[in-house]
Write an enzyme that holds these catalytic residues in place. Structure first.
Site, PDB file in Angstrom:
ATOM      1  CG  HIS A 131      25.392  19.483  18.875  1.00 48.31           C
ATOM      2  ND1 HIS A 131      24.193  19.464  17.961  1.00 48.31           N
ATOM      3  CD2 HIS A 131      25.865  20.849  19.060  1.00 48.31           C
ATOM      4  CE1 HIS A 131      23.911  20.874  18.007  1.00 48.31           C
ATOM      5  NE2 HIS A 131      24.824  21.592  18.723  1.00 48.31           N
ATOM      6  CG  HIS A 132      28.644  22.818  17.289  1.00 51.67           C
ATOM      7  ND1 HIS A 132      27.859  22.351  16.218  1.00 51.67           N
ATOM      8  CD2 HIS A 132      27.802  23.544  18.212  1.00 51.67           C
ATOM      9  CE1 HIS A 132      26.702  23.062  16.392  1.00 51.67           C
ATOM     10  NE2 HIS A 132      26.834  23.748  17.512  1.00 51.67           N
ATOM     11  CB  ALA A 133      33.515  18.272  19.581  1.00 53.90           C
TER      12      ALA A 133
END
Length: 391
Positions: A131-133
């Protein structure tokens, strides 16, 4: 609508490997699938291996120049461009990086497509939840944002309301950013406070683009040390009411196991038993509020790769399959033998931490001097009025 859940799995996802000593050890994926099989859950679901996401799919979220940079670093890791977040300590470049990342993304996108077609009501991709990209950069062990790609594909197919609930210990910043100005997507993230944990975002006042999607981003920033009672109280004080108001056609949830008290990279104190209760709650909320119970459940973080991650995500698969594993169940000896052979660590013996979590309902009142209640109230005051709800 099919009566069987889908489990997205391809052994090749274990090639998502940043190298020796990196916290994101792909053994956690292999051990999870092994435990799923040893409990016989692979016979209760349809195990599906989807194709990798192609460039046109990746560009639903990611910039073309970023995808090209990932491809280049994948072919020759020595050329990784740190301007794209590649070749860093968090995201070292490795041979085959594009292929492994696109494969994980492809599983989540294919699951979303199956849900929208009505092939299944529930789908799980525990290799996903990266979920950080961001659109143009890697971040926080994440190359392609499969959660955002799945949601973007649902919107492309015609979905008008998709809700995303992120229970990872880290803020779901990449997904929030991707849909910051899109009123069709409601993102809710419960995470450790950004003062004490990466990525440093996710404060209650982050509520979506002003005038366009205000109230579309929801953040519950939990005090370090929050345990079962507080974590469950915060979830139930925020998530059910917002989902009831939003009425999503599809519910997408992210179940990072790094909220656990044994996780080495964070500071919450949540048990496996509380994680299982939130998984059950997400399942129930999908049946209650999403069209035909459409639910896509993803993995995420989790760096206690033997004791915690495989048990947590095996519970998730069992819940999605309507074949839940009893908390008191003994872990199969065959699996524990495999754990020792692979890691030289003894595996856990039972599917529980021995806790019986309880929490106080928000409707019973709150304590203005309590740090957890302050965090919940900050979120409710920031978001609920924007959605026409009382804080």
């Amino acid at each position: 609508m099919s009566g069987r859940a889908m489990l997205m799995w391809d052994e090749a996802v274990t090639a998502y490997d940043f190298g020796d000593g990196h916290p994101m050890d792909p053994v956690r994926l292999a051990l999870t699938m092994g435990l799923v099989r040893d409990f016989g859950l692979d016979r209760a679901v349809d195990v599906v291996a989807a194709r990798p996401a192609g460039d046109s799919t990746l560009r639903l979220v990611h910039r073309a120049d970023y995808v090209a940079a990932v491809r280049a670093a994948s072919a020759d890791p020595r050329t990784a461009d740190q301007a794209y977040g590649l070749g860093t300590v968090d995201d070292p470049a490795f041979a085959g990086m594009h292929e492994a990342s696109a494969l994980i993304a492809g599983q989540s996108v294919a699951a979303a497509e199956a849900l929208w077609r009505g092939d299944t009501a529930h789908a799980v991709n525990f290799a996903g939840g990266l979920h950080h990209a961001m659109a143009g950069s890697a971040a926080g062990f994440c190359i392609y944002n499969d959660a955002s790609l799945a949601i973007a594909r649902l919107l492309e197919l015609g979905a008008e309301r998709v809700a995303y609930v992120d229970t990872d210990v880290h803020h779901g910043d990449g997904v929030q950013t991707a849909f910051w100005d899109d009123p069709r997507v409601l993102t809710i993230s419960l995470h450790e406070h950004p003062r004490t944990l990466f990525p440093g975002t996710g404060r209650p006042e982050e509520t979506g683009a002003a005038g366009v999607a205000e109230g579309g981003a929801v953040n519950v920033a939990l005090p370090p040390g929050t345990g079962d009672e507080g974590w469950l109280r915060a979830f139930h004080a925020v998530v059910p009411e917002l989902l009831a108001d939003f009425r999503p056609q599809v519910l997408v949830t992210q179940h990072g196991a790094d909220t656990h008290f044994e996780d080495p990279l964070a500071h919450l104190a949540v048990s496996l038993d509380a994680q299982r209760l939130v998984q059950e709650a997400c399942h129930a909320l999908a049946h209650e509020h999403a069209d035909d119970g459409r639910w896509l459940a993803l993995g995420g973080g989790g760096y206690a790769v033997v004791d915690v991650v495989p048990r947590s995500w095996t519970h998730l698969v069992g819940i999605a399959a309507h074949a839940p594993v009893e908390p008191e169940a003994m872990v199969p000896q065959e699996w524990r033998d495999r754990v020792y052979a692979l890691t030289r660590q003894p595996g856990p013996r039972r599917m529980t931490d021995g806790r019986t979590p309880r929490w106080r309902d928000w409707d019973a009142g709150y304590d203005p001097a309590d740090r957890l209640d302050q965090a919940v109230l900050a979120t409710r005051r920031a978001v609920f009025p924007l959605r026409g709800l009382l804080p």
